[in-house]
Design an enzyme around this catalytic site. Structure first.
Site, PDB file in Angstrom:
ATOM      1  N   GLY A   1       0.857  -1.191   0.000  1.00  0.00           N
ATOM      2  CA  GLY A   1       0.000   0.000   0.000  1.00  0.00           C
ATOM      3  C   GLY A   1       0.894   1.243   0.000  1.00  0.00           C
ATOM      4  N   ALA A   2       0.281   2.403   0.260  1.00  0.00           N
ATOM      5  CA  ALA A   2       1.049   3.646   0.183  1.00  0.00           C
ATOM      6  C   ALA A   2       2.190   3.655   1.200  1.00  0.00           C
ATOM      7  CB  ALA A   2       0.116   4.832   0.402  1.00  0.00           C
TER       8      ALA A   2
ATOM      9  N   GLY B   1       3.628   1.095   2.784  1.00  0.00           N
ATOM     10  CA  GLY B   1       4.601   0.043   2.495  1.00  0.00           C
ATOM     11  C   GLY B   1       5.558   0.480   1.402  1.00  0.00           C
TER      12      GLY B   1
ATOM     13  N   ASN C   1      -2.599   0.140  11.986  1.00  0.00           N
ATOM     14  CA  ASN C   1      -3.492   0.971  12.802  1.00  0.00           C
ATOM     15  C   ASN C   1      -4.169   0.079  13.831  1.00  0.00           C
ATOM     16  OD1 ASN C   1      -3.321   3.573  11.786  1.00  0.00           O
ATOM     17  ND2 ASN C   1      -4.858   3.218  10.197  1.00  0.00           N
TER      18      ASN C   1
ATOM     19  N   ALA D   1       1.075   9.579   3.282  1.00  0.00           N
ATOM     20  CA  ALA D   1       1.363   9.031   1.951  1.00  0.00           C
ATOM     21  C   ALA D   1       0.075   8.549   1.317  1.00  0.00           C
ATOM     22  CB  ALA D   1       2.343   7.878   2.062  1.00  0.00           C
TER      23      ALA D   1
ATOM     24  N   LYS E   1      -2.800   6.914  19.191  1.00  0.00           N
ATOM     25  CA  LYS E   1      -3.163   6.887  17.762  1.00  0.00           C
ATOM     26  C   LYS E   1      -4.560   6.280  17.598  1.00  0.00           C
ATOM     27  CE  LYS E   1      -2.158   7.109  13.233  1.00  0.00           C
ATOM     28  NZ  LYS E   1      -1.528   6.095  12.428  1.00  0.00           N
TER      29      LYS E   1
ATOM     30  N   ASN F   1      -7.618   7.827  15.629  1.00  0.00           N
ATOM     31  CA  ASN F   1      -8.283   7.091  14.552  1.00  0.00           C
ATOM     32  C   ASN F   1      -9.764   6.859  14.852  1.00  0.00           C
ATOM     33  OD1 ASN F   1      -5.352   5.125  13.750  1.00  0.00           O
ATOM     34  ND2 ASN F   1      -6.176   6.867  12.665  1.00  0.00           N
TER      35      ASN F   1
ATOM     36  N   ASN G   1     -10.850  15.347   6.467  1.00  0.00           N
ATOM     37  CA  ASN G   1     -10.755  15.437   7.933  1.00  0.00           C
ATOM     38  C   ASN G   1     -11.208  16.789   8.467  1.00  0.00           C
ATOM     39  OD1 ASN G   1      -9.695  12.922   7.683  1.00  0.00           O
ATOM     40  ND2 ASN G   1      -7.621  13.434   8.348  1.00  0.00           N
TER      41      ASN G   1
ATOM     42  N   GLU H   1     -10.923  -0.884   8.521  1.00  0.00           N
ATOM     43  CA  GLU H   1     -10.219  -1.354   9.726  1.00  0.00           C
ATOM     44  C   GLU H   1     -11.049  -1.090  10.988  1.00  0.00           C
ATOM     45  OE1 GLU H   1      -5.569  -1.177   8.926  1.00  0.00           O
ATOM     46  OE2 GLU H   1      -6.417   0.836   8.952  1.00  0.00           O
TER      47      GLU H   1
HETATM   48  O1  KPL Z   1      -4.111   8.232  10.653  1.00  0.00           O
HETATM   49  C1  KPL Z   1      -4.993   8.736  10.010  1.00  0.00           C
HETATM   50  C2  KPL Z   1      -5.620   7.905   8.968  1.00  0.00           C
HETATM   51  O2  KPL Z   1      -5.931   8.411   7.910  1.00  0.00           O
HETATM   52  O3  KPL Z   1      -5.771   6.694   9.214  1.00  0.00           O
HETATM   53  C3  KPL Z   1      -5.461  10.122  10.340  1.00  0.00           C
HETATM   54  C4  KPL Z   1      -4.715  10.632  11.534  1.00  0.00           C
HETATM   55  C5  KPL Z   1      -6.924  10.078  10.599  1.00  0.00           C
HETATM   56  C6  KPL Z   1      -5.127  11.119   9.256  1.00  0.00           C
HETATM   57  O4  KPL Z   1      -5.962  11.108   8.186  1.00  0.00           O
END
Ligand code: KPL
Length: 303
Positions: free
Chosen positions: A10-11, A13, A102, A127, A183, A187, A201, A265
């Site tokens: 992915g981006a 990676g 994540n 990214a 995090k 998220n 966002n 996710e």
């Molecule tokens: O980590 C992010 C994601 O896109 O998963 C945030 C912090 C929400 C930034 O877009």
């Protein structure tokens, strides 16, 4: 020279692979084959072309697993177990593994049950993919790496030095668990809402959405307290609203997944919070409703 294996093209990676490839041998492993010639567009707008060794599970026998500096698992959270199952029979058990997911799902499980050193990493590097042959490094960030129980500090320091040297500033830390939960808070407050309403966002600051974010922050803060996660210096609310402002133009990863028709996710992000809440007898109506929405979206039969 030892080689880094990046699993998950992915981006993020490919960002890692293309940066590492400037100084070290790198192999990229994905479920489908990708063009070997990849273009990295830097935050400053420069285009750098690199040739990468790209393998799929069918060509995995070409990988020399005896000389791996580290395997970086950069798959989506829900794909971690399958990716590792493909790889594990070929990996010497002492190969360092770095989990970049994540959420807080595979990290505790693999840290406890895998024999070899297993570190976790979390990053604010931005990214996005610009197709099968390119990735755009949208913005510089900070990366942290460490073991959930603070073990393998030298390995974490070595990997942090390697990543910093290739332009991904990384700190080796002994509190990666706290950073992963912070995090997770970010998220949980951003991703499900922007994915559901299809927002960038920054739109969460609009009057219609602000109370929804605040309601989730209130629940998340109670879960963090129950889990004994120390708050960031200015509190969870300030941290989350700061990230929203700093990433105002971004399409969050969960929105990108929804737009691309991929699974999301939501389990890795929301279930650890809901489980801690359940264990502590806490009611989380907003988090539970979001989790239900995404479960129903992905498995329409599961009401
Ligand atoms: O980590 C992010 C994601 O896109 O998963 C945030 C912090 C929400 C930034 O877009």
């Amino acid at each position: 020279m030892t080689r880094h294996l990046i699993v998950g093209p992915g981006a993020m990676g490919r960002l890692l692979a293309l940066h590492l490839a400037e100084q070290q041998p790198v192999t990229l492993l994905g479920r489908r084959s990708l063009p070997h010639c990849q273009t990295l567009t830097t935050p400053e707008g420069e285009c750098r072309h690199r040739s990468l060794e790209c393998l799929t599970p069918d060509s995995l026998e070409r990988l020399d697993t005896s000389r791996l500096a580290a395997v970086h698992l950069v798959t989506k959270a829900y794909a971690t177990d399958a990716a590792l199952a493909t790889l594990a029979p070929r990996l010497p058990s002492d190969t360092p593994l770095v989990l970049w997911q994540n959420g807080f799902d595979s990290q505790p499980r693999l840290t406890r049950h895998r024999q070899g050193p297993t570190l976790c990493a979390t990053t604010t590097e931005g990214a996005y993919s610009s197709g099968d042959d390119g990735v755009v490094h949208a913005g510089h960030g900070q990366t942290w790496i460490g073991h959930l129980d603070g073990r393998y500090p030298e390995l974490a320091a070595d990997l942090a030095a390697t990543l910093s040297a290739i332009g991904i500033p990384t700190l080796a830390v002994d509190d990666i668990r706290v950073r992963l939960w912070h995090k997770l808070a970010v998220n949980a407050a951003i991703n499900p809402l922007v994915a559901h309403f299809r927002l960038r966002n920054g739109q969460l600051r609009e009057p219609r959405f602000r109370p929804m974010v605040d309601a989730i922050i209130e629940e998340v803060t109670r879960v963090m307290t129950a889990e004994a996660i120390p708050p960031p210096p200015h509190g969870f609310s300030a941290m989350i609203w700061e990230v929203i402002a700093a990433t105002a133009e971004n399409r969050a990863s969960m929105l990108q997944d929804v737009l691309a028709g991929r699974p999301t996710e939501h389990d890795a992000i929301l279930l650890p919070l809901l489980q801690t809440a359940r264990e502590n007898g806490l009611d989380m109506p907003h988090l539970a409703a979001l989790h239900q929405q995404f479960t129903t979206r992905q498995h329409p039969g599961k009401a």
